[in-house]
Motif scaffolding. Structure first.
Motif, PDB file in Angstrom:
ATOM      1  N   ASP A 124      42.743  13.323-110.356  1.00 58.66           N
ATOM      2  CA  ASP A 124      42.698  11.876-110.201  1.00 58.66           C
ATOM      3  C   ASP A 124      42.838  11.523-108.727  1.00 58.66           C
TER       4      ASP A 124
ATOM      5  N   TRP B  18      41.287   7.394-113.524  1.00 58.77           N
ATOM      6  CA  TRP B  18      40.858   8.312-112.454  1.00 58.77           C
ATOM      7  C   TRP B  18      41.468   7.882-111.115  1.00 58.77           C
TER       8      TRP B  18
ATOM      9  N   ASN C 136      44.751   5.721-109.833  1.00 54.81           N
ATOM     10  CA  ASN C 136      45.991   5.117-110.309  1.00 54.81           C
ATOM     11  C   ASN C 136      46.964   4.986-109.140  1.00 54.81           C
TER      12      ASN C 136
END
Length: 217
Positions: A52, A81, A83
């Motif tokens: 991510d 993906w 954050n």
């Protein structure tokens, strides 16, 4: 895009271009700081891919969230993906703060600016890896250790004393880490990383982003 597919540099930067285009169409320029594995993908050769993008929105937070959601759907990226999980360990602008340096403007085709990406100093990334407190059975523990050892090679912060000093600089306001004394858990983790570093024989990695002190004045 399959939910379990990792994000390589091209995928991340293509998404950044799309975010930038939408932002510029709305007449704004987004500033984001990128941490964790995604930062290592962009700014070094330590990682080829990340699960991510750990980002902190530095301005226009609500619009940034909406644009990222739109790009997620349009490019069929996995939910989450991008954050802001790193936000709790990345202090906002103030004192202390990570030394953020501008990495790249997007879109990369030279059209109207819509996104500026910032990265911290590698020393600060090392401190974040040392601070990470995952469950013992979390598979990411091994990745964190590998990343930390690579960052130790890169920064020259490779002894118990140097790491403790770094943690004092980066996290002076979190009790029980190294102040007023080094906690047992933290001491064991630092000693383990130093042992891994001393036993590693891999080449030193390359850092292509800006460099600076761990903390800004």
């Amino acid at each position: 895009m399959p939910a379990d597919r990792k994000l390589d540099k091209q995928t991340i930067e293509d998404a950044f271009d799309a975010i930038a285009e939408m932002a510029s169409q709305r007449g704004i320029v987004l500033d984001m700081a990128v941490y964790g594995g995604s930062c290592l993908v962009l700014a070094s050769d330590i990682r080829a891919a990340s699960e991510d993008v750990d980002a902190v929105y530095l301005n226009h937070q609500e619009q940034a969230r909406k644009i990222v959601d739109s790009v997620t759907r349009r490019k069929r990226l996995p939910d989450g993906w991008m954050n802001q999980a790193a936000k709790q360990f990345a202090p906002p602008r103030g004192n202390p703060q990570p030394h953020l340096l501008q990495f790249q403007d997007y879109p990369r085709d030279g059209s109207a600016l819509g996104l500026r990406i910032f990265t911290p100093a590698p020393e600060y990334l090392l401190a974040m890896k040392v601070l990470a407190n995952r469950a013992p059975d979390d598979d990411k523990n091994l990745t964190d250790s590998t990343d930390a050892v690579a960052l130790m090679k890169l920064t020259g912060i490779n002894t118990y004393e140097k790491i403790v000093d770094l943690m004092e600089q980066c996290y002076p306001n979190i009790p029980g880490i190294v102040l007023p004394t080094v906690s047992g858990r933290m001491s064991a983790k630092i000693k383990g990383l130093v042992d891994e570093y001393n036993g590693a024989n891999s080449a030193s990695p390359t850092w292509i982003a800006g460099r600076g002190r761990p903390l800004a004045p």
